[in-house]
Design a protein around this motif. Structure first.
Motif, PDB file in Angstrom:
ATOM      1  N   GLY A  80      53.118  -4.661 -26.813  1.00 55.86           N
ATOM      2  CA  GLY A  80      51.819  -5.076 -25.669  1.00 55.86           C
ATOM      3  C   GLY A  80      51.174  -4.010 -25.095  1.00 55.86           C
ATOM      4  N   LEU A  81      50.819  -3.965 -24.157  1.00 59.87           N
ATOM      5  CA  LEU A  81      50.371  -3.201 -23.902  1.00 59.87           C
ATOM      6  C   LEU A  81      50.925  -2.177 -23.245  1.00 59.87           C
ATOM      7  N   ILE A  82      52.526  -2.850 -22.716  1.00 57.11           N
ATOM      8  CA  ILE A  82      53.519  -1.499 -21.893  1.00 57.11           C
ATOM      9  C   ILE A  82      54.302  -0.826 -23.158  1.00 57.11           C
ATOM     10  N   GLY A  83      54.371  -1.414 -24.211  1.00 57.10           N
ATOM     11  CA  GLY A  83      55.179  -1.293 -25.419  1.00 57.10           C
ATOM     12  C   GLY A  83      54.154   0.469 -26.401  1.00 57.10           C
TER      13      GLY A  83
ATOM     14  N   TYR B 267      58.871  -2.719 -32.765  1.00 54.28           N
ATOM     15  CA  TYR B 267      59.262  -3.940 -33.323  1.00 54.28           C
ATOM     16  C   TYR B 267      58.756  -4.755 -32.039  1.00 54.28           C
ATOM     17  N   ASP B 268      57.960  -5.835 -32.727  1.00 52.52           N
ATOM     18  CA  ASP B 268      57.301  -6.961 -31.591  1.00 52.52           C
ATOM     19  C   ASP B 268      58.052  -8.306 -32.526  1.00 52.52           C
ATOM     20  N   THR B 269      57.516  -9.210 -32.724  1.00 55.79           N
ATOM     21  CA  THR B 269      57.425 -10.652 -32.847  1.00 55.79           C
ATOM     22  C   THR B 269      57.130 -10.817 -34.299  1.00 55.79           C
TER      23      THR B 269
ATOM     24  N   SER C 150      52.064  -8.325 -38.043  1.00 54.96           N
ATOM     25  CA  SER C 150      50.509  -8.216 -36.597  1.00 54.96           C
ATOM     26  C   SER C 150      50.949  -7.700 -36.048  1.00 54.96           C
ATOM     27  N   GLN C 151      51.649  -8.154 -34.855  1.00 48.41           N
ATOM     28  CA  GLN C 151      51.774  -7.360 -33.048  1.00 48.41           C
ATOM     29  C   GLN C 151      52.479  -6.511 -33.584  1.00 48.41           C
ATOM     30  N   CYS C 152      53.407  -5.500 -34.471  1.00 47.47           N
ATOM     31  CA  CYS C 152      53.602  -4.512 -34.496  1.00 47.47           C
ATOM     32  C   CYS C 152      52.241  -3.510 -34.993  1.00 47.47           C
TER      33      CYS C 152
ATOM     34  N   GLU D 223      63.278  -1.604 -23.938  1.00 45.20           N
ATOM     35  CA  GLU D 223      62.574  -2.733 -23.779  1.00 45.20           C
ATOM     36  C   GLU D 223      61.346  -3.519 -22.991  1.00 45.20           C
ATOM     37  N   SER D 224      59.865  -3.575 -23.804  1.00 45.56           N
ATOM     38  CA  SER D 224      59.101  -4.084 -23.182  1.00 45.56           C
ATOM     39  C   SER D 224      58.546  -5.235 -23.891  1.00 45.56           C
ATOM     40  N   VAL D 225      59.300  -6.814 -23.728  1.00 44.76           N
ATOM     41  CA  VAL D 225      58.686  -7.332 -24.272  1.00 44.76           C
ATOM     42  C   VAL D 225      58.693  -8.229 -23.046  1.00 44.76           C
ATOM     43  N   SER D 226      57.976  -9.584 -23.105  1.00 43.05           N
ATOM     44  CA  SER D 226      57.762 -10.455 -21.869  1.00 43.05           C
ATOM     45  C   SER D 226      58.381 -10.666 -20.772  1.00 43.05           C
ATOM     46  N   GLU D 227      57.697 -10.312 -19.338  1.00 45.50           N
ATOM     47  CA  GLU D 227      58.237 -10.301 -18.312  1.00 45.50           C
ATOM     48  C   GLU D 227      59.424 -12.079 -18.076  1.00 45.50           C
ATOM     49  N   ARG D 228      60.519 -12.414 -18.347  1.00 40.64           N
ATOM     50  CA  ARG D 228      61.134 -13.445 -18.841  1.00 40.64           C
ATOM     51  C   ARG D 228      62.356 -13.221 -19.146  1.00 40.64           C
TER      52      ARG D 228
ATOM     53  N   ILE E  38      63.499 -14.998 -22.742  1.00 39.09           N
ATOM     54  CA  ILE E  38      63.064 -13.226 -23.421  1.00 39.09           C
ATOM     55  C   ILE E  38      63.838 -11.759 -23.600  1.00 39.09           C
ATOM     56  N   LYS E  39      63.930 -11.928 -21.762  1.00 38.79           N
ATOM     57  CA  LYS E  39      64.821 -10.225 -22.729  1.00 38.79           C
ATOM     58  C   LYS E  39      66.686 -10.587 -23.186  1.00 38.79           C
ATOM     59  N   LYS E  40      66.946 -11.303 -22.242  1.00 38.02           N
ATOM     60  CA  LYS E  40      69.000 -11.556 -23.086  1.00 38.02           C
ATOM     61  C   LYS E  40      68.548 -12.274 -23.693  1.00 38.02           C
TER      62      LYS E  40
ATOM     63  N   SER F  81      65.209  -1.069 -19.828  1.00 40.41           N
ATOM     64  CA  SER F  81      64.358  -2.742 -19.452  1.00 40.41           C
ATOM     65  C   SER F  81      62.614  -2.196 -19.082  1.00 40.41           C
ATOM     66  N   SER F  82      61.893  -2.124 -19.545  1.00 39.53           N
ATOM     67  CA  SER F  82      60.440  -1.827 -18.728  1.00 39.53           C
ATOM     68  C   SER F  82      60.165  -2.944 -17.282  1.00 39.53           C
ATOM     69  N   SER F  83      61.072  -3.686 -17.652  1.00 44.33           N
ATOM     70  CA  SER F  83      60.312  -5.355 -16.385  1.00 44.33           C
ATOM     71  C   SER F  83      60.170  -4.908 -15.257  1.00 44.33           C
ATOM     72  N   SER F  84      58.809  -5.388 -14.435  1.00 45.58           N
ATOM     73  CA  SER F  84      58.635  -4.683 -13.814  1.00 45.58           C
ATOM     74  C   SER F  84      59.597  -5.429 -12.266  1.00 45.58           C
ATOM     75  N   GLY F  85      59.976  -6.409 -12.382  1.00 47.52           N
ATOM     76  CA  GLY F  85      60.404  -6.601 -11.238  1.00 47.52           C
ATOM     77  C   GLY F  85      62.338  -7.856 -11.461  1.00 47.52           C
TER      78      GLY F  85
ATOM     79  N   HIS G  64      61.266   1.572 -15.235  1.00 47.01           N
ATOM     80  CA  HIS G  64      60.101   0.846 -14.849  1.00 47.01           C
ATOM     81  C   HIS G  64      58.988   1.412 -14.877  1.00 47.01           C
ATOM     82  N   PRO G  65      57.806   1.565 -15.831  1.00 41.09           N
ATOM     83  CA  PRO G  65      57.157   2.812 -16.051  1.00 41.09           C
ATOM     84  C   PRO G  65      55.333   2.081 -15.289  1.00 41.09           C
ATOM     85  N   PHE G  66      54.848   2.929 -15.063  1.00 38.88           N
ATOM     86  CA  PHE G  66      53.729   2.354 -14.527  1.00 38.88           C
ATOM     87  C   PHE G  66      52.711   2.277 -15.570  1.00 38.88           C
TER      88      PHE G  66
HETATM   89  N1  LIG Z   1      51.206  -4.372 -17.762  1.00 38.35           N
HETATM   90  C1  LIG Z   1      51.727  -4.202 -16.368  1.00 38.35           C
HETATM   91  O1  LIG Z   1      50.742  -3.019 -15.445  1.00 38.35           O
HETATM   92  C2  LIG Z   1      53.682  -3.253 -16.540  1.00 38.35           C
HETATM   93  C3  LIG Z   1      54.073  -2.153 -16.059  1.00 38.35           C
HETATM   94  C4  LIG Z   1      54.953  -2.134 -16.044  1.00 38.35           C
HETATM   95  C5  LIG Z   1      55.592  -2.707 -16.958  1.00 38.35           C
HETATM   96  N2  LIG Z   1      55.395  -4.102 -17.747  1.00 38.35           N
HETATM   97  C6  LIG Z   1      56.587  -4.679 -18.446  1.00 38.35           C
HETATM   98  O2  LIG Z   1      56.746  -4.543 -19.390  1.00 38.35           O
HETATM   99  C7  LIG Z   1      57.125  -5.471 -19.458  1.00 38.35           C
HETATM  100  C8  LIG Z   1      55.893  -6.037 -21.140  1.00 38.35           C
HETATM  101  O3  LIG Z   1      54.319  -6.014 -20.640  1.00 38.35           O
HETATM  102  P1  LIG Z   1      53.387  -6.089 -20.779  1.00 38.35           P
HETATM  103  O4  LIG Z   1      52.288  -6.227 -19.839  1.00 38.35           O
HETATM  104  O5  LIG Z   1      53.236  -5.307 -21.889  1.00 38.35           O
HETATM  105  O6  LIG Z   1      53.235  -7.295 -21.247  1.00 38.35           O
HETATM  106  P2  LIG Z   1      52.541  -7.729 -23.391  1.00 38.35           P
HETATM  107  O7  LIG Z   1      52.137  -9.414 -23.563  1.00 38.35           O
HETATM  108  O8  LIG Z   1      51.444  -6.837 -22.885  1.00 38.35           O
HETATM  109  O9  LIG Z   1      53.036  -7.261 -24.427  1.00 38.35           O
HETATM  110  C9  LIG Z   1      54.189  -8.324 -24.570  1.00 38.35           C
HETATM  111  C10 LIG Z   1      55.136  -8.490 -25.869  1.00 38.35           C
HETATM  112  O10 LIG Z   1      56.281  -8.267 -26.091  1.00 38.35           O
HETATM  113  C11 LIG Z   1      56.776  -9.023 -27.791  1.00 38.35           C
HETATM  114  N3  LIG Z   1      56.984 -10.618 -27.487  1.00 38.35           N
HETATM  115  C12 LIG Z   1      57.777 -11.514 -27.226  1.00 38.35           C
HETATM  116  N4  LIG Z   1      58.727 -11.597 -27.200  1.00 38.35           N
HETATM  117  C13 LIG Z   1      59.336 -11.149 -27.836  1.00 38.35           C
HETATM  118  C14 LIG Z   1      60.513 -11.184 -28.893  1.00 38.35           C
HETATM  119  N5  LIG Z   1      61.627 -12.256 -28.299  1.00 38.35           N
HETATM  120  N6  LIG Z   1      60.456 -10.490 -29.411  1.00 38.35           N
HETATM  121  C15 LIG Z   1      59.476  -8.926 -29.377  1.00 38.35           C
HETATM  122  N7  LIG Z   1      58.755  -9.111 -28.849  1.00 38.35           N
HETATM  123  C16 LIG Z   1      58.555 -10.085 -28.279  1.00 38.35           C
HETATM  124  C17 LIG Z   1      55.128  -9.770 -27.346  1.00 38.35           C
HETATM  125  O11 LIG Z   1      54.499 -10.447 -28.439  1.00 38.35           O
HETATM  126  C18 LIG Z   1      54.098  -9.036 -26.610  1.00 38.35           C
HETATM  127  O12 LIG Z   1      53.222  -8.286 -27.550  1.00 38.35           O
HETATM  128  C19 LIG Z   1      57.480  -6.654 -19.008  1.00 38.35           C
HETATM  129  O13 LIG Z   1      58.440  -6.705 -18.397  1.00 38.35           O
HETATM  130  C20 LIG Z   1      56.434  -6.000 -17.429  1.00 38.35           C
HETATM  131  O14 LIG Z   1      57.108  -6.483 -16.822  1.00 38.35           O
HETATM  132  C21 LIG Z   1      54.100  -4.128 -17.331  1.00 38.35           C
END
Ligand SMILES: NC(=O)c1ccc[n+]([C@@H]2O[C@H](COP(=O)([O-])OP(=O)(O)OC[C@H]3O[C@@H](n4cnc5c(N)ncnc54)[C@H](O)[C@@H]3O)[C@@H](O)[C@H]2O)c1
Length: 314
Positions: free
Chosen positions: A14-17, A34-36, A39-41, A91-96, A99-101, A119-123, A143-145
């Protein structure tokens, strides 16, 4: 942890990956993403290429580096394929947590026991992610910015079971790549920078809700004032200078600290967003956007960021 990271895997594009993919590729690593699904990839790949072309257009990288970087990024066929034969997973998947585990459990099945998981986790807390891991000593938060291919900060956070040497190793690793790592001695939700942003944002929302100024002027009061200094110095050094050449931070605390106490007494203390927040912010931002598109402002921000970074590094 033998110091030889050559192959990096990015999970979640996504945005960060996608931005991490551009960053690592530009630095000369072989990058698997890799993503889900495919097409997402592909979407993440397209964005990473766009970021690299942007760096080329703004003379941050050469045409040769750009070409090599683009060809070093490949979409993996599965999580197994992604984790196989890499030394670092970003790792840059959704912030849950769920999902991360889940993804760390899957990654452990194919990655070598020495592969580092960042892990890129923000929090979130890394100790929670470690709970069911077979090799929990290998994971930390890096954790990036946003966007990581431009902003230097990376916050390194250990969990209870993280190998203490891993933090130092990653700080050194990122420093050599031109990033600015900061180390948290213990984990805390939101790490450092997002906690500071959260404190500031609450008061910024309150100022808008109270009608003290328009949203645009509240934003302006940040970027045209303190924001300019924040690009160079942190709050404590700024106040050290604010205490004068003889007094410094000690003088500042003794003589100016009390006026901050009066402000803190008067400032917002809520823990839940007030009901009118969304409407007030949406209206205010609409005015500030003045018909512009988010994508265009993001491109303008990135162009200016490059200029600012050039000045700071010169
Ligand atoms: N958005 C920000 O400004 C920001 C900044 C720094 C860190 N982060 C962290 O980076 C991580 C990703 O955030 P984002 O903003 O890129 O989110 P995003 O929603 O843009 O991207 C998350 C991606 O993870 C994929 N995904 C979800 N479940 C998956 C799985 N089981 N296997 C593979 N891929 C999966 C989704 O399809 C999506 O493409 C989060 O932990 C967030 O806290 C975000």
């Amino acid at each position: 942890m033998d110091g030889k990271v050559k192959n990096v895997a990015i999970l979640g594009t996504g945005l960060i990956g996608a931005s991490w993919a551009a960053f690592y590729a530009e630095k000369g690593f072989r990058v698997k993403i890799y993503d889900t699904d495919r097409s997402q990839c592909d979407f993440g790949f397209k964005n990473a290429v766009e970021y690299l072309n942007f760096l080329l257009e703004h003379s941050v990288i050469s045409a040769d580096t750009c070409e090599k970087a683009v060809s070093s990024i490949q979409c993996a066929a599965s999580i197994d394929d992604l984790a196989n034969d890499v030394e670092l997973v970003q790792e840059s998947v959704s912030e849950r947590y769920d999902i991360k585990k889940d993804v760390f459990g899957k990654l452990e099945q194919s990655a070598s026991s020495k592969c580092i998981f960042a892990s890129s986790s923000s929090g979130l807390l890394v100790s929670e992610m470690q709970k069911e891991m077979k090799y929990p000593e290998r994971i930390l938060i890096a954790h990036p910015f946003n966007p990581p291919h431009l902003i230097p900060l990376v916050e390194l956070v250990p969990g209870k079971k993280t190998n203490p040497e891993l933090i130092g190793f990653m700080a050194d690793f990122f420093e050599k790549l031109g990033k600015t790592p900061v180390i948290l001695k213990k984990e805390i939700p939101g790490h450092i920078a997002n906690r500071l942003q959260a404190a500031l944002w609450r008061e910024a929302i309150q100022l808008v809700i109270d009608g003290v100024a328009s949203l645009e002027d509240v934003d302006k009061a940040l970027y045209a004032g303190p924001g300019l200094r924040w690009a160079l110095l942190g709050q404590h050094m700024i106040f050290h200078l604010g205490g004068g050449t003889d007094g410094g931070i000690g003088y500042f605390v003794n003589h100016i600290g009390v006026s901050f106490e009066k402000l803190w007494k008067d400032m917002a203390k809520w823990e839940h967003l007030p009901a009118e927040t969304k409407e007030r912010l949406t209206d205010g931002i609409k005015e500030q956007m003045n018909g512009r598109k988010i994508k265009d402002i993001a491109a303008w921000r990135d162009e200016k960021l490059i200029e600012i970074l050039k000045v700071i590094r010169s």
